[in-house]
Design an enzyme around this catalytic site. Structure first.
Site, short mmCIF file in Angstrom:
data_model
loop_
_atom_site.label_atom_id
_atom_site.label_comp_id
_atom_site.label_asym_id
_atom_site.label_seq_id
_atom_site.Cartn_x
_atom_site.Cartn_y
_atom_site.Cartn_z
NE ARG A 114 -4.28 -1.45 0.20
CZ ARG A 114 -4.45 -2.53 -0.54
NH1 ARG A 114 -3.47 -2.91 -1.36
NH2 ARG A 114 -5.55 -3.24 -0.46
CD GLU A 137 -3.00 3.05 -5.34
OE1 GLU A 137 -4.06 2.51 -5.73
OE2 GLU A 137 -2.08 2.42 -4.81
CG HIS A 162 -3.19 -0.94 -6.84
ND1 HIS A 162 -3.58 -0.33 -5.67
CD2 HIS A 162 -2.97 -2.24 -6.52
CE1 HIS A 162 -3.62 -1.23 -4.69
NE2 HIS A 162 -3.25 -2.39 -5.19
#
Length: 328
Positions: free
Chosen positions: A244, A273, A292
């Site tokens: 993360r 993000e 991601h």
């Protein structure tokens, strides 16, 4: 959508940016009556009692007290991934609702992503790509040199199912493997991948050529890798984060990359993000950032939904939930 006797499953939407994938709908409809958030909000009074489960896809729908209070028959929330930092686990549990994640479905694809980032950074593939397609390209500069992966030392922070699969892949690249974890792996597991346990994270940071972060985001791991930790790393080392974004102190990372404290970074996760388009990390040549992509393969995403179905059905039938997550 007709309900029949199937239990109601609340999803954010079907398709779109934050919706379940169209290819997964048939599987879900075999077991559940699908209710989108739009349908729920348009007919809350009728729909609220039908919902017995929620399937979170990419952190959506957002679970808050108001939603939980409006679902009297909710029994379980299934998450499409491992990390549960977007959920208030204690709040959910206080409503008597079970929770589950999908650790088995995501481990291989996330480990692949970690190794892809390691290799791309080591061999400067992104820079090389831009050189290769540049209009005036006549030859590659002799000093576009990467670093050797074979024989290098990989330090894995977090040796769960994903971390262990990274170690398996790294062994095939003849890497020396160190790992730091809350609990030590069994001796035979260490021997199978040739991994050495570092009780202290500092020892791993000081020795590794590549540091791969594979931990869940918790209050204990928030900014786990900060200024102090980066200064312990070799100036030739690369930091790879597939956990993360908030596990790494991004301001400290920017400084470390700009001043040569570490050689490079490769990130599949950031905070937030996506990053603001003017963020300094987006302008540095010694960092690779991907959006991601960790679990984003057709096979992995379908396996995630299969795992969610298994967890939800177990919860609804009063059986042990294979991937239950309990509040700490």
């Amino acid at each position: 959508m007709g309900g029949g006797e199937l239990p109601g499953l609340l999803v954010n939407e079907i398709g779109g940016i934050h919706g379940i994938l169209h290819g997964h709908v048939a599987l879900l409809k075999k077991h559940f009556y699908l209710i989108t958030m739009k349908e729920f909000l348009e007919n809350r009074k009728h729909m609220s009692k039908k919902v017995q489960a929620i399937y979170l896809w990419w952190h959506k729908p957002i679970i808050d007290r108001e939603l939980l209070q409006s679902l009297p028959n909710l029994k379980v929330i299934a998450n499409s991934g491992v990390g549960m930092d977007h959920l208030d686990l204690k709040l959910v549990a206080s409503f008597g609702v079970k929770m589950a994640n999908a650790p088995y479905a995501v481990s291989s694809s996330t480990a692949d992503t970690g190794m892809a980032l390691l290799l791309a950074s080591a061999r400067r593939l992104v820079e090389g790509y831009h050189v290769a397609i540049s209009p005036g390209m006549e030859y590659c500069e002799a000093d576009l040199l990467g670093v050797e992966v074979t024989g290098a030392t990989l330090g894995i922070i977090g040796m769960g199912s994903i971390g262990y699969k990274i170690a398996l892949r790294a062994k095939a690249f003849e890497m020396n493997i160190l790992y730091h974890n809350r609990t030590r792996r069994k001796e035979q597991e260490e021997q199978a991948v040739g991994a050495t346990y570092c009780e202290k994270i500092d020892s791993l940071l000081q020795q590794a050529d590549f540091v791969m972060v594979v931990v869940s985001l918790t209050p204990q791991t928030h900014k786990l890798i900060g200024k102090r930790e980066m200064e312990l790393m070799k100036p030739t080392a690369t930091l790879i984060n597939i956990s993360r974004g908030a596990v790494v102190d991004q301001e400290a990372l920017v400084t470390a990359l700009q001043t040569g404290v570490i050689r490079a970074a490769a990130l599949d996760v950031t905070y937030p993000e996506p990053l603001p388009r003017d963020h300094t990390l987006l302008k540095l040549k010694n960092v690779i950032i991907t959006p991601h992509l960790g679990i984003k393969t057709d096979k992995a995403t379908y396996m995630i939904t299969e795992e969610a179905v298994e967890n939800i059905l177990a919860a609804l039938n009063g059986l042990p939930i294979p991937s239950e997550v309990l509040p700490s």
